[in-house]
Write a protein that holds these residues in place. Structure first.
Motif: not given
Length: 224
Positions: A36-40, A110-120
């Motif tokens: 998740f953090i790497l996604g964000a 999904v974890m990576v994508s949700m990290g991305f989506a959360a910060l966005e």
């Protein structure tokens, strides 16, 4: 604080949904959090770098040009963002021993994508307010989740196949296709009524995502 909760809540709802869909062998929370953090962080940074390069290589000077908006949607936005997520899943999650069944492709994508989506989402909500947060909770965040599930389905298959490269790339391309279609119909909103195409593509993506989840559940290596 309320804006922050509004921004991150949709991503965590998706995360919980996928976590409980992983019925037979739950992933370690610590490793999920790292993805998740790497996604964000890493995927966002990579998106900024690649997006800047793509924008320079593909000048977009006419906002009412269907062709230019097509290039923007599918290459400058969709391919860049999905590739930035794909890199994390491919070279971090997929290589880890915890990635030990096909469903894990969906989980980690999904974890990576949700990290991305959360910060966005945080950036959008703090800039544009509550109404934007509510709208994105039912559009952009589910869309990111859908793209991730479609990508993760193939990446999960790839881990346990001799055709790893082809399956991994298939996941990337399918996510890019649905992401590009969703954005394209929104970008050409100067054509009356055309934006409905974004929601049609999202609904199709959600239907396919549910089928992907069910298939990997049925094929779980840990199913009793």
């Amino acid at each position: 604080m309320e804006l922050l909760l509004l921004a991150i809540a949709p991503a965590f709802i998706v995360i919980l949904y996928i976590y409980f869909k992983d019925k037979f062998e739950k992933e370690p929370v610590s490793f999920l959090f790292k993805n998740f953090i790497l996604g964000a962080t890493a995927s966002i940074l990579l998106t900024v770098v690649l997006g800047t390069i793509a924008a320079k290589l593909i000048p977009l000077t006419n906002e009412t040009s269907v062709v230019q908006q097509f290039l923007k949607a599918f290459i400058v936005v969709a391919l860049v963002e999905e590739f930035s997520k794909y890199v994390i899943v491919r070279f971090y999650a997929q290589r880890n021993k915890e990635f030990n069944e096909p469903f894990d492709g969906i989980v980690y994508a999904v974890m990576v994508s949700m990290g991305f989506a959360a910060l966005e989402n945080v950036l959008y909500v703090f800039q544009y307010g509550v109404s934007t947060g509510i709208t994105r909770a039912f559009t952009a965040v589910p869309a990111h989740a859908t793209f991730a599930i479609l990508m993760g389905y193939f990446m999960g298959k790839a881990k346990f196949s001799k055709n790893r490269v082809a399956l991994n790339i298939s996941g990337l391309l399918l996510a890019t296709l649905f992401h590009g279609a969703y954005d394209f119909f929104l970008f050409i909103n100067f054509i009356p009524g055309i934006s409905i195409g974004a929601f049609v593509s999202l609904i199709i993506g959600i239907i396919l995502s549910k089928k992907a989840i069910k298939k990997h559940q049925e094929r779980s290596l840990f199913k009793g």
